[in-house]
Design a protein around this motif. Sequence first.
Motif, PDB file in Angstrom:
ATOM      1  N   LEU A 174      52.391  -7.125 -58.997  1.00 51.10           N
ATOM      2  CA  LEU A 174      50.934  -7.038 -59.089  1.00 51.10           C
ATOM      3  C   LEU A 174      50.490  -6.677 -60.504  1.00 51.10           C
ATOM      4  O   LEU A 174      51.146  -5.900 -61.205  1.00 51.10           O
ATOM      5  CB  LEU A 174      50.413  -5.983 -58.114  1.00 51.10           C
ATOM      6  N   SER A 175      49.365  -7.254 -60.914  1.00 48.74           N
ATOM      7  CA  SER A 175      48.756  -6.879 -62.196  1.00 48.74           C
ATOM      8  C   SER A 175      48.037  -5.536 -62.010  1.00 48.74           C
ATOM      9  O   SER A 175      47.856  -5.051 -60.888  1.00 48.74           O
ATOM     10  CB  SER A 175      47.763  -7.938 -62.646  1.00 48.74           C
ATOM     11  N   LEU A 198      44.065  -3.039 -54.752  1.00 49.66           N
ATOM     12  CA  LEU A 198      44.841  -2.601 -53.598  1.00 49.66           C
ATOM     13  C   LEU A 198      44.544  -1.135 -53.266  1.00 49.66           C
ATOM     14  O   LEU A 198      44.415  -0.766 -52.084  1.00 49.66           O
ATOM     15  CB  LEU A 198      46.332  -2.787 -53.882  1.00 49.66           C
ATOM     16  N   LYS A 199      44.437  -0.318 -54.307  1.00 49.86           N
ATOM     17  CA  LYS A 199      44.107   1.094 -54.091  1.00 49.86           C
ATOM     18  C   LYS A 199      42.742   1.250 -53.433  1.00 49.86           C
ATOM     19  O   LYS A 199      42.553   2.091 -52.548  1.00 49.86           O
ATOM     20  CB  LYS A 199      44.133   1.862 -55.419  1.00 49.86           C
ATOM     21  N   GLN A 200      41.778   0.433 -53.876  1.00 54.20           N
ATOM     22  CA  GLN A 200      40.442   0.511 -53.292  1.00 54.20           C
ATOM     23  C   GLN A 200      40.466   0.078 -51.826  1.00 54.20           C
ATOM     24  O   GLN A 200      39.804   0.681 -50.971  1.00 54.20           O
ATOM     25  CB  GLN A 200      39.463  -0.369 -54.095  1.00 54.20           C
ATOM     26  N   LYS A 201      41.251  -0.967 -51.540  1.00 53.37           N
ATOM     27  CA  LYS A 201      41.389  -1.411 -50.155  1.00 53.37           C
ATOM     28  C   LYS A 201      42.032  -0.313 -49.295  1.00 53.37           C
ATOM     29  O   LYS A 201      41.646  -0.107 -48.137  1.00 53.37           O
ATOM     30  CB  LYS A 201      42.238  -2.676 -50.098  1.00 53.37           C
ATOM     31  N   GLN A 202      43.022   0.373 -49.880  1.00 46.95           N
ATOM     32  CA  GLN A 202      43.673   1.468 -49.161  1.00 46.95           C
ATOM     33  C   GLN A 202      42.679   2.593 -48.888  1.00 46.95           C
ATOM     34  O   GLN A 202      42.649   3.150 -47.791  1.00 46.95           O
ATOM     35  CB  GLN A 202      44.840   2.003 -49.995  1.00 46.95           C
ATOM     36  N   ALA A 203      41.848   2.913 -49.884  1.00 46.36           N
ATOM     37  CA  ALA A 203      40.844   3.949 -49.701  1.00 46.36           C
ATOM     38  C   ALA A 203      39.850   3.555 -48.614  1.00 46.36           C
ATOM     39  O   ALA A 203      39.469   4.374 -47.764  1.00 46.36           O
ATOM     40  CB  ALA A 203      40.125   4.219 -51.025  1.00 46.36           C
ATOM     41  N   ASP A 204      39.415   2.290 -48.654  1.00 48.34           N
ATOM     42  CA  ASP A 204      38.476   1.801 -47.634  1.00 48.34           C
ATOM     43  C   ASP A 204      39.092   1.880 -46.243  1.00 48.34           C
ATOM     44  O   ASP A 204      38.411   2.224 -45.264  1.00 48.34           O
ATOM     45  CB  ASP A 204      38.067   0.356 -47.942  1.00 48.34           C
ATOM     46  N   HIS A 205      40.399   1.586 -46.166  1.00 48.29           N
ATOM     47  CA  HIS A 205      41.062   1.613 -44.866  1.00 48.29           C
ATOM     48  C   HIS A 205      41.153   3.052 -44.330  1.00 48.29           C
ATOM     49  O   HIS A 205      40.954   3.286 -43.126  1.00 48.29           O
ATOM     50  CB  HIS A 205      42.463   1.004 -44.971  1.00 48.29           C
ATOM     51  N   LEU A 206      41.413   3.996 -45.214  1.00 50.34           N
ATOM     52  CA  LEU A 206      41.446   5.407 -44.788  1.00 50.34           C
ATOM     53  C   LEU A 206      40.078   5.857 -44.312  1.00 50.34           C
ATOM     54  O   LEU A 206      39.953   6.568 -43.303  1.00 50.34           O
ATOM     55  CB  LEU A 206      41.919   6.286 -45.946  1.00 50.34           C
ATOM     56  N   ASP A 207      39.034   5.465 -45.047  1.00 50.79           N
ATOM     57  CA  ASP A 207      37.672   5.806 -44.624  1.00 50.79           C
ATOM     58  C   ASP A 207      37.381   5.222 -43.244  1.00 50.79           C
ATOM     59  O   ASP A 207      36.747   5.866 -42.396  1.00 50.79           O
ATOM     60  CB  ASP A 207      36.657   5.272 -45.636  1.00 50.79           C
ATOM     61  N   PHE A 208      37.862   4.000 -43.032  1.00 48.20           N
ATOM     62  CA  PHE A 208      37.648   3.341 -41.744  1.00 48.20           C
ATOM     63  C   PHE A 208      38.375   4.090 -40.619  1.00 48.20           C
ATOM     64  O   PHE A 208      37.811   4.351 -39.551  1.00 48.20           O
ATOM     65  CB  PHE A 208      38.148   1.891 -41.825  1.00 48.20           C
TER      66      PHE A 208
END
Length: 539
Positions: free
Chosen positions: A423-424, A431-441
Amino acid sequence: MQEVKYLDPVQRLYCALLNTADAVLLAATDTEMCDKTCADLVRDALFQAVWIGRKESKGSRLTVIASAGPGTDGLADFECGYTQPTPCLPVAVRAWECQQLVYSNDELEDQKQAPWFDFLERNQWRAVLSVPVWRSGVCWAVISFVFAQTDMFDEQSIGLCRRVANLLGHSLDKFDSQKRLQLRQAEEAWLARHDPLTALPNRLALDEYLPQALARAKQNGTTLALGMLDLDDFKSVNDGFGHKAGDCLLKEFSQRLKKSLRQADYVARLGGDEFVVVLENLDSLLSVSQVMQVLDSLHVAVETPFKFGEHASAMVGMTLGLALYPVDGEELDTLLRRADAAMYQSKQNKSNRKNWWSLASSCMPLQIEEAFQQASFEAYGLEAQDLLTRAKTFLLRIRQNFIDSFYEKLAKIDEAREILATLSDDEKEHLKQKQADHLDFLLDPKTKQSDILQRASKLGVIHALCGISPSLLSESYSIYRRLLIDSLDKALLRAYDRYHILLTTEVRLQDDKGAQLKAAQIIEQNYFSVLFDRVPITG
């Protein structure tokens, strides 16, 4: 100052007044103030003697407070047994009796027939002036000025002697005001740091004490024990006997606690029936055995019934959670939270526990299976929703710290490091932002179990197609769980809330992970079915 004795008497009196001002300003106590005043007025050979005296009670003789000069050491004899009519009494006595300035320019002549004439003649006390010293609005003492020559008191010298007395009285008033202010400040400082009901140190005092106690333990290489203590069945006392009885119990209990602790130990009341106990100077090799001895004596505080009158009494118990420095942590926040967690777990198991106390080191973190077994708690229910709502700010605050730590730990796993290497930087941030969003969810109070299962099925397919194995996925969840426990351990939350946040998170993570693994398994089986011309498997 060496030239003072060559000045005329009035000029010398002015110098004496200035010296007196310096004396009273520099004095630290009222006794020192009076001693310096007498000494400075005699020092320049202006006065033969100066002394300050007062009556301690009606009818008693004058008691010498301070003095300087020849003869003052015999004042006790001088004052003995005066029974003469008022005009024949010594000047100092008359000034005290009438509370006015009194003087004689030839005291030897006035006291020819007095029994103390020999004393006056021997010490050459000729001209004498006595003036009241007023303190806090009352005549506190008289100060007497003695010359060795007659006719020394004229209008100017009398005025200056009066000013000396006024200066001394004013300085004493100022000294008293400072003492009252200091006393008031000390009282307010005490009240600010003590519980008004039990007189034990309060939370503010504890916050000031604990860093010092920890610093002593670090410096001396000793163990510090910090305990969170809570009374058992105290609510039934308030409900059955009233809050007044509850207050009486808390006061009596606090006194018993103080008596049962060692001199080096400390106890504070946080509020209600919650207390903190601090045990210092514990041997690092024998700390547990020493703690046990203290706890045995501590339990005496609740072994005797608490009486509320002739016929009313009640029994209560107590629960203590104890954390040891440095075994259970090296920071005060960590020690307090672990002691609180140990107390909470001990209280939860009150019906079948072996001891009324629990060490933090013996309270192992709950495993997932244990969480399910002990939970009568619905991770998607109303209580969980309310808890997640109240903890939202906390969860958002730790989220980013977790994400950064999560990927640092993930990068140390060979399989994960190989995937991340493809990954770049922008893709990693995405990916980190998606992970954060998933935790919030996952931890959103409104998220339902069906929502998690539905999204997890899609994520499982994606992860499987990206080459993320079930073992890597499980390890990722383990990393998250360990970091969450550590964050909760440092959070300013009640033990009850920390426990149920962990439990809610565990359940939701299990649902998420389970659905992802199931979806990944179906993808894997379908993949092999295509390879071997089998019928695809559907969920």
